[in-house]
Scaffold this active site. Structure first.
Site, PDB file in Angstrom:
ATOM      1  N   LYS A  41       0.654  -1.294  -0.095  1.00 41.39           N
ATOM      2  CA  LYS A  41       0.014   0.133   0.006  1.00 41.39           C
ATOM      3  C   LYS A  41       0.990   1.224   0.124  1.00 41.39           C
ATOM      4  CE  LYS A  41      -2.533   1.320   3.732  1.00 41.39           C
ATOM      5  NZ  LYS A  41      -2.475   2.965   3.791  1.00 41.39           N
ATOM      6  N   ASP A  68      -3.453   4.259  -1.737  1.00 40.26           N
ATOM      7  CA  ASP A  68      -4.314   4.821  -0.862  1.00 40.26           C
ATOM      8  C   ASP A  68      -4.269   6.187  -0.778  1.00 40.26           C
ATOM      9  OD1 ASP A  68      -5.916   5.027   1.468  1.00 40.26           O
ATOM     10  OD2 ASP A  68      -4.316   4.266   2.632  1.00 40.26           O
ATOM     11  N   LYS A  70      -7.178   8.123  -1.280  1.00 34.76           N
ATOM     12  CA  LYS A  70      -8.506   8.498  -0.752  1.00 34.76           C
ATOM     13  C   LYS A  70      -9.049   9.675  -1.436  1.00 34.76           C
ATOM     14  CE  LYS A  70      -7.984   6.435   3.928  1.00 34.76           C
ATOM     15  NZ  LYS A  70      -6.502   6.173   4.000  1.00 34.76           N
ATOM     16  N   ASP A  73     -13.563  14.444  -4.467  1.00 35.00           N
ATOM     17  CA  ASP A  73     -13.517  15.765  -5.265  1.00 35.00           C
ATOM     18  C   ASP A  73     -14.848  15.678  -6.160  1.00 35.00           C
ATOM     19  OD1 ASP A  73     -12.800  18.158  -6.523  1.00 35.00           O
ATOM     20  OD2 ASP A  73     -10.604  17.878  -6.156  1.00 35.00           O
ATOM     21  N   THR A 132     -11.662   5.206  10.593  1.00 39.61           N
ATOM     22  CA  THR A 132     -11.642   4.666  12.169  1.00 39.61           C
ATOM     23  C   THR A 132     -11.497   5.753  13.094  1.00 39.61           C
ATOM     24  OG1 THR A 132      -9.277   4.156  11.617  1.00 39.61           O
ATOM     25  CG2 THR A 132     -11.203   2.261  11.887  1.00 39.61           C
ATOM     26  N   GLN A 203      -6.142  -3.536  24.181  1.00 40.06           N
ATOM     27  CA  GLN A 203      -7.001  -2.348  24.381  1.00 40.06           C
ATOM     28  C   GLN A 203      -8.276  -2.538  23.391  1.00 40.06           C
ATOM     29  OE1 GLN A 203      -4.800   1.056  22.875  1.00 40.06           O
ATOM     30  NE2 GLN A 203      -3.120   0.692  24.396  1.00 40.06           N
ATOM     31  N   ARG A 224       2.789  -0.247  10.697  1.00 44.33           N
ATOM     32  CA  ARG A 224       3.909  -0.131  11.765  1.00 44.33           C
ATOM     33  C   ARG A 224       4.610  -1.425  12.420  1.00 44.33           C
ATOM     34  NH1 ARG A 224       0.619   4.593  14.517  1.00 44.33           N
ATOM     35  NH2 ARG A 224      -0.712   3.335  13.537  1.00 44.33           N
TER      36      ARG A 224
HETATM   37  O1  C5P Z   1       0.582   1.303  10.849  1.00 42.79           O
HETATM   38  P1  C5P Z   1      -0.645   0.736  11.229  1.00 42.79           P
HETATM   39  O2  C5P Z   1      -0.590  -0.790  10.993  1.00 42.79           O
HETATM   40  O3  C5P Z   1      -1.691   1.346  12.037  1.00 42.79           O
HETATM   41  O4  C5P Z   1      -1.104   1.198   9.304  1.00 42.79           O
HETATM   42  C1  C5P Z   1      -2.596   1.154   9.185  1.00 42.79           C
HETATM   43  C2  C5P Z   1      -2.610   1.630   7.746  1.00 42.79           C
HETATM   44  O5  C5P Z   1      -3.908   1.655   7.223  1.00 42.79           O
HETATM   45  C3  C5P Z   1      -2.036   3.232   7.707  1.00 42.79           C
HETATM   46  O6  C5P Z   1      -1.483   3.340   5.961  1.00 42.79           O
HETATM   47  C4  C5P Z   1      -3.505   4.001   7.348  1.00 42.79           C
HETATM   48  O7  C5P Z   1      -3.368   5.091   6.747  1.00 42.79           O
HETATM   49  C5  C5P Z   1      -4.344   2.810   7.036  1.00 42.79           C
HETATM   50  N1  C5P Z   1      -5.959   3.244   7.240  1.00 42.79           N
HETATM   51  C6  C5P Z   1      -6.561   3.278   6.368  1.00 42.79           C
HETATM   52  N2  C5P Z   1      -8.016   3.425   6.830  1.00 42.79           N
HETATM   53  C7  C5P Z   1      -8.354   3.578   8.079  1.00 42.79           C
HETATM   54  C8  C5P Z   1      -7.433   3.310   9.131  1.00 42.79           C
HETATM   55  C9  C5P Z   1      -5.913   3.291   8.714  1.00 42.79           C
HETATM   56  O8  C5P Z   1      -6.468   3.183   5.304  1.00 42.79           O
HETATM   57  N3  C5P Z   1      -9.546   3.711   8.502  1.00 42.79           N
END
Ligand code: C5P
Length: 248
Positions: A41, A68, A70, A73, A132, A203, A224
């Site tokens: 991604k 990604d 998003k 527009d 989220t 958590q 991460r």
């Molecule tokens: O580092 P981590 O595993 O938390 O990364 C989650 C990834 O998913 C990030 O790149 C974040 O931008 C993406 N994400 C997303 N939509 C969400 C939450 C996180 O695309 N609702």
């Protein structure tokens, strides 16, 4: 989902988020993970730092890219961006479902037409429902009285009827979406994944990769916990094992 991406094995179900600030680091991670990971991604941080060239470089080395960015527009602008994402060779990209039906329809159509006309693989187009990080209070601030679950359900249905291939959704929303959208080929990609051994899993804001797949996610996104691991490849294999165990 793009023909090359969709496979019912653990390897293709784990998407690694290359959330880094430099092309060199992204390519280093790609090389370390390419034997185990199919889809990478590229989000707004890396894309802003390194530009579309990083997408071309990963695609030319045989990686699949989920772009990604998003998009949100006017319909004409998002459809035009979707055409360029198709030409870049991404396998998946996403747009905000809250941009409405016309924005989603025009984009899905433009992508399909471009791919057919130019002999390209059509990328899967996913809708972002409710981030989220957005809760009831955030929705209230922007004039939406419904709770997140209600909005997610509505936007997932709208994404489907507008011709999108699926949605990005947190593990806690998978059930609501599967109940609302009665189409098993509707793809759900789930971020917010942590390993069972990660202390933050306690958590309960996160799910494990296995839990998300068992709940009905087609793909999980992990950033991460893999990027910051001493050995990203070893960390990725641990997530793959959790997915394999869940698939059975
Ligand atoms: O580092 P981590 O595993 O938390 O990364 C989650 C990834 O998913 C990030 O790149 C974040 O931008 C993406 N994400 C997303 N939509 C969400 C939450 C996180 O695309 N609702």
């Amino acid at each position: 989902m793009s023909r090359q991406v969709i496979q019912n094995n653990a390897k293709s179900k784990l998407i690694v988020a290359l959330d880094v600030d430099h092309a060199d680091r992204a390519l280093e991670l790609f090389e370390a993970l390419r034997d185990d990971i199919v889809v990478f991604k590229i989000g707004m941080q890396l894309f802003t730092a390194a530009g579309p060239d990083i997408v071309r470089r990963i695609v030319s080395r045989g990686g699949h890219v989920f772009l990604d960015l998003k998009y949100h527009d006017i319909p004409n602008t998002v459809a035009a961006a979707g055409i360029e994402a198709t030409r870049l060779g991404v396998s998946i990209f996403n747009i905000h479902a809250s941009g409405g039906s016309e924005m989603m329809k025009r984009t899905a159509e433009a992508v399909a037409e471009t791919a057919a006309r130019e002999g390209l693989t059509r990328p899967a187009v996913l809708g972002v429902t409710v981030l989220t990080s957005v809760d009831q209070e955030t929705l209230r601030q922007i004039g939406i009285a419904d709770g997140p679950a209600t909005v997610v359900r509505r936007l997932a249905l709208l994404a489907q009827t507008s011709g999108l291939d699926g949605v990005v959704a947190s593990a806690h929303e998978i059930k609501i979406i599967r109940e609302a959208v009665r189409n098993s080929s509707f793809v759900i990609v789930t971020p917010g994944i942590r390993s069972a051994s990660d202390p933050s899993h306690d958590q309960r804001r996160f799910m494990t990769a296995g839990e998300a797949i068992s709940a009905g996610a087609d793909y999980v996104v992990v950033g991460r916990p893999i990027l910051n691991a001493e050995s990203p490849a070893k960390a990725a294999r641990m997530f793959l094992q959790e997915i394999s165990d869940a698939i059975g």
